[in-house]
Enzyme design. Structure first.
Site, PDB file in Angstrom:
ATOM      1  CG  ASP A  86      42.274 -25.918  -4.916  1.00  0.00           C
ATOM      2  OD1 ASP A  86      41.809 -25.485  -5.989  1.00  0.00           O
ATOM      3  OD2 ASP A  86      41.753 -25.692  -3.811  1.00  0.00           O
ATOM      4  CG  HIS A 111      44.143 -19.939 -11.490  1.00  0.00           C
ATOM      5  ND1 HIS A 111      43.472 -18.832 -11.933  1.00  0.00           N
ATOM      6  CD2 HIS A 111      43.598 -20.262 -10.289  1.00  0.00           C
ATOM      7  CE1 HIS A 111      42.582 -18.474 -11.020  1.00  0.00           C
ATOM      8  NE2 HIS A 111      42.631 -19.326 -10.012  1.00  0.00           N
TER       9      HIS A 111
HETATM   10  C1  SDX Z   1      40.343 -22.979  -8.286  1.00  0.00           C
HETATM   11  O1  SDX Z   1      38.832 -19.199 -11.105  1.00  0.00           O
HETATM   12  C2  SDX Z   1      39.303 -19.178  -9.864  1.00  0.00           C
HETATM   13  O2  SDX Z   1      39.666 -18.137  -9.350  1.00  0.00           O
HETATM   14  C3  SDX Z   1      39.314 -20.520  -9.153  1.00  0.00           C
HETATM   15  C4  SDX Z   1      40.005 -20.536  -7.806  1.00  0.00           C
HETATM   16  C5  SDX Z   1      39.243 -19.722  -6.783  1.00  0.00           C
HETATM   17  O3  SDX Z   1      39.870 -19.268  -5.816  1.00  0.00           O
HETATM   18  O4  SDX Z   1      37.982 -19.589  -6.925  1.00  0.00           O
HETATM   19  O5  SDX Z   1      41.334 -20.053  -7.904  1.00  0.00           O
HETATM   20  C6  SDX Z   1      40.056 -21.961  -7.231  1.00  0.00           C
HETATM   21  O6  SDX Z   1      39.429 -23.499  -8.866  1.00  0.00           O
HETATM   22  C7  SDX Z   1      41.794 -23.268  -8.648  1.00  0.00           C
HETATM   23  C8  SDX Z   1      41.930 -24.315  -9.832  1.00  0.00           C
HETATM   24  C9  SDX Z   1      41.751 -25.703  -9.247  1.00  0.00           C
HETATM   25  N1  SDX Z   1      41.713 -26.733 -10.321  1.00  0.00           N
HETATM   26  C10 SDX Z   1      42.737 -27.557 -10.549  1.00  0.00           C
HETATM   27  O7  SDX Z   1      43.814 -27.522  -9.953  1.00  0.00           O
HETATM   28  C11 SDX Z   1      42.446 -28.624 -11.606  1.00  0.00           C
HETATM   29  C12 SDX Z   1      43.664 -28.766 -12.531  1.00  0.00           C
HETATM   30  N2  SDX Z   1      43.797 -27.551 -13.331  1.00  0.00           N
HETATM   31  C13 SDX Z   1      43.041 -27.492 -14.513  1.00  0.00           C
HETATM   32  O8  SDX Z   1      42.205 -28.448 -14.951  1.00  0.00           O
HETATM   33  C14 SDX Z   1      43.090 -26.166 -15.275  1.00  0.00           C
HETATM   34  O9  SDX Z   1      44.334 -25.638 -15.155  1.00  0.00           O
HETATM   35  C15 SDX Z   1      42.031 -25.163 -14.864  1.00  0.00           C
HETATM   36  C16 SDX Z   1      40.675 -25.763 -14.924  1.00  0.00           C
HETATM   37  C17 SDX Z   1      42.303 -24.673 -13.475  1.00  0.00           C
HETATM   38  C18 SDX Z   1      42.127 -23.989 -15.827  1.00  0.00           C
HETATM   39  O10 SDX Z   1      41.764 -24.477 -17.064  1.00  0.00           O
HETATM   40  P1  SDX Z   1      41.673 -23.496 -18.348  1.00  0.00           P
HETATM   41  O11 SDX Z   1      41.980 -22.091 -17.993  1.00  0.00           O
HETATM   42  O12 SDX Z   1      40.359 -23.775 -19.030  1.00  0.00           O
HETATM   43  O13 SDX Z   1      42.874 -23.952 -19.199  1.00  0.00           O
HETATM   44  P2  SDX Z   1      42.866 -25.203 -20.171  1.00  0.00           P
HETATM   45  O14 SDX Z   1      42.168 -26.359 -19.539  1.00  0.00           O
HETATM   46  O15 SDX Z   1      42.404 -24.734 -21.501  1.00  0.00           O
HETATM   47  O16 SDX Z   1      44.443 -25.580 -20.227  1.00  0.00           O
HETATM   48  C19 SDX Z   1      45.329 -24.899 -21.107  1.00  0.00           C
HETATM   49  C20 SDX Z   1      46.388 -25.953 -21.461  1.00  0.00           C
HETATM   50  C21 SDX Z   1      45.790 -27.239 -22.034  1.00  0.00           C
HETATM   51  O17 SDX Z   1      46.780 -27.825 -22.849  1.00  0.00           O
HETATM   52  P3  SDX Z   1      46.718 -27.581 -24.480  1.00  0.00           P
HETATM   53  O18 SDX Z   1      45.311 -27.980 -24.928  1.00  0.00           O
HETATM   54  O19 SDX Z   1      46.963 -26.083 -24.648  1.00  0.00           O
HETATM   55  O20 SDX Z   1      47.798 -28.445 -25.028  1.00  0.00           O
HETATM   56  O21 SDX Z   1      47.086 -26.366 -20.260  1.00  0.00           O
HETATM   57  C22 SDX Z   1      46.828 -27.739 -20.028  1.00  0.00           C
HETATM   58  C23 SDX Z   1      45.605 -28.114 -20.830  1.00  0.00           C
HETATM   59  O22 SDX Z   1      45.630 -29.503 -21.177  1.00  0.00           O
HETATM   60  N3  SDX Z   1      46.604 -27.891 -18.575  1.00  0.00           N
HETATM   61  C24 SDX Z   1      47.075 -28.898 -17.831  1.00  0.00           C
HETATM   62  C25 SDX Z   1      46.650 -28.602 -16.524  1.00  0.00           C
HETATM   63  N4  SDX Z   1      45.944 -27.456 -16.514  1.00  0.00           N
HETATM   64  C26 SDX Z   1      45.926 -27.030 -17.800  1.00  0.00           C
HETATM   65  N5  SDX Z   1      47.808 -29.999 -18.134  1.00  0.00           N
HETATM   66  C27 SDX Z   1      48.107 -30.817 -17.109  1.00  0.00           C
HETATM   67  N6  SDX Z   1      47.745 -30.606 -15.819  1.00  0.00           N
HETATM   68  C28 SDX Z   1      47.017 -29.513 -15.501  1.00  0.00           C
HETATM   69  N7  SDX Z   1      46.661 -29.298 -14.232  1.00  0.00           N
END
Ligand code: SDX
Length: 428
Positions: free
Chosen positions: A364, A307
């Protein structure tokens, strides 16, 4: 003495005001930065940038705290109803019994959509994604309420637009579902409350009054409450910025629906179930899929994990996980993918990759398992997220207008070509 921040550029030092919120959050106010320094800030994805001052929802990502208008989400999920929470978010206070009754009555008077709306429903291919339909249908509602297009609506006109948007969303969502089945739509029965009416239109039969299981009604209220708002998330920010150009409520909400559709945002609840089904079909080897999620060369992500703000447990995920067990037991459903989800969570929460990056289950991760148990198909899950988020979008849109915020228009740093001369096509 008010706290300030000092910014040193070359041999000059600039004083910037610091503001503090009611929960102790602090921000450096850069509203006059460009005028003072000629500089703008750059923060791609707005990870460190506050877009507004809001009194609607507070969340603390480190502590895993979520409050609507100061009320903890745990109390609202346990004790309130979706329509009471909608009133709280939109009007700022919990309603009295009379206010809630009047609100529910107003909503019940606007549940019908114009019969000509059916022409829009009929225009979609039968397998088109419900989120694409919902975004188009909500925007189409503006065609029937020209008074909502007035930029400077009176308070009463604004309230009427809000009531109509809220009331008709449940009808549109249920009709999208019915049309996907090739079933005739079911008209609202206004003796029912908002959530029961939605479930009746969705799962009711055309002929007789069906009794909607109270377990399903309670679960639906809880899920919609948990999705109702989440401060400046991607879709709420979209609704605010579209509304900031004086666009009407239907166009603003339609834009929010489109933002929510993405699998990185609300579309994750559909992606989680598709992921769990894929793992089940693959033999349920959770270690293999955790390894894939960690592998930088593998595009697979653990959907429902991570998140932007929560670097601790998403409090909603905790509530939904418990509700999952309760509801499946009450409905006598044994869903294999729930066990896979629990195993994934257990393994991930011990794995350094997830621990170091503070990746926890989000709202989710478990919600789709409940939606499925209630009888919804996977491609309706994000539409249900939108139904829940609607009061939050409306509250954010209303607050932006009441605060008379300027049109949203971020700056940029240009990194493209500098000066080129036009060359005739014959000489290129
Ligand atoms: C919602 O903003 C809100 O409030 C949203 C929400 C709402 O109520 O409105 O809460 C609802 O959208 C919840 C999120 C739903 N999405 C997912 O579950 C999709 C999977 N999660 C992600 O793709 C990710 O975690 C995000 C998009 C939710 C957040 O992404 P960020 O904050 O931009 O973080 P990032 O992508 O930069 O990740 C940081 C690190 C990375 O690794 P490094 O580059 O540091 O090595 O964490 C890793 C990412 O690769 N990472 C994951 C991951 N999520 C982040 N690795 C594997 N699986 C994951 N799910």
């Amino acid at each position: 003495m008010a706290e300030t921040a000092q910014l040193k550029i070359g041999d000059k030092t600039f004083e910037l005001p610091v503001i503090e919120g009611t929960e102790g959050e602090k921000a450096i106010d850069i509203s006059k930065l460009r005028d003072q320094t000629g500089y703008v800030t750059l923060d791609i994805g707005y990870k460190n940038t506050g877009a507004t001052k809001s009194a609607i929802t507070f969340l603390d990502g480190e502590q895993g705290i979520l409050k609507y208008r100061g009320y903890p989400i745990e109390q609202l999920a346990e004790k309130s109803s979706f329509i009471e929470v909608a009133y709280l978010l939109i009007y700022g206070e919990l309603p009295t019994a009379d206010q809630l009754k009047a609100f529910q009555y107003e909503l019940s008077r606007h549940t019908l959509v114009h019969e000509d709306m059916k022409k829009f429903f009929d225009g979609f291919p039968s397998k088109s994604h419900p989120m694409g339909q919902l975004s188009s249908l909500v925007s189409a509602l503006s065609a029937f309420y020209p008074e909502s297009l007035k930029p400077s609506q009176t308070t009463e006109e604004l309230n009427q637009s809000i009531i109509k948007m809220l009331a008709k969303m449940a009808t549109v969502v249920s009709w999208i579902y019915k049309k996907s089945l090739g079933h005739p739509v079911i008209y609202p029965k206004n003796k029912y409350d908002y959530v029961t009416n939605f479930l009746y239109m969705t799962f009711g039969q055309r002929t007789e009054d069906v009794t909607i299981d109270p377990v399903v009604i309670d679960a639906m209220n809880k899920l919609l409450i948990l999705h109702a708002d989440h401060e400046q998330n991607c879709s709420a920010s979209t609704v605010r910025i579209v509304g900031s150009s004086d666009s009407n409520i239907y166009a603003s909400v339609s834009a929010g629906i489109s933002a929510l559709w993405g699998p990185l945002h609300g579309g994750a609840n559909q992606a989680v179930i598709e992921m769990l089904e894929k793992i089940k079909e693959d033999g349920g080897d959770t270690d293999k899929w955790i390894a894939k999620a960690k592998d930088k060369n593998d595009p697979f992500r653990l959907m429902g994990f991570g998140h932007r703000v929560y670097k601790n447990f998403d409090p909603r995920a905790k509530i939904i996980k418990k509700a999952c067990d309760d509801i499946l037991e009450k409905l006598g459903i044994n869903d294999e993918v729930l066990e896979i989800a629990k195993k994934l969570e257990e393994v991930a929460l011990k794995d350094p990759y997830f621990v170091e990056r503070k990746l926890y289950p989000n709202v989710d991760f478990y919600s789709g398992i409940i939606y499925r148990a209630l009888g919804f198909p996977t491609d309706m899950f994000t539409v249900l997220f939108a139904l829940g988020r609607l009061p939050g979008w409306i509250a954010q849109w209303k607050e932006m207008k009441e605060n008379k915020e300027p049109i949203g228009r971020p700056r940029q740093i240009y990194v493209g070509a500098t000066s080129k001369e036009y060359v005739d096509i014959a000489n290129r």
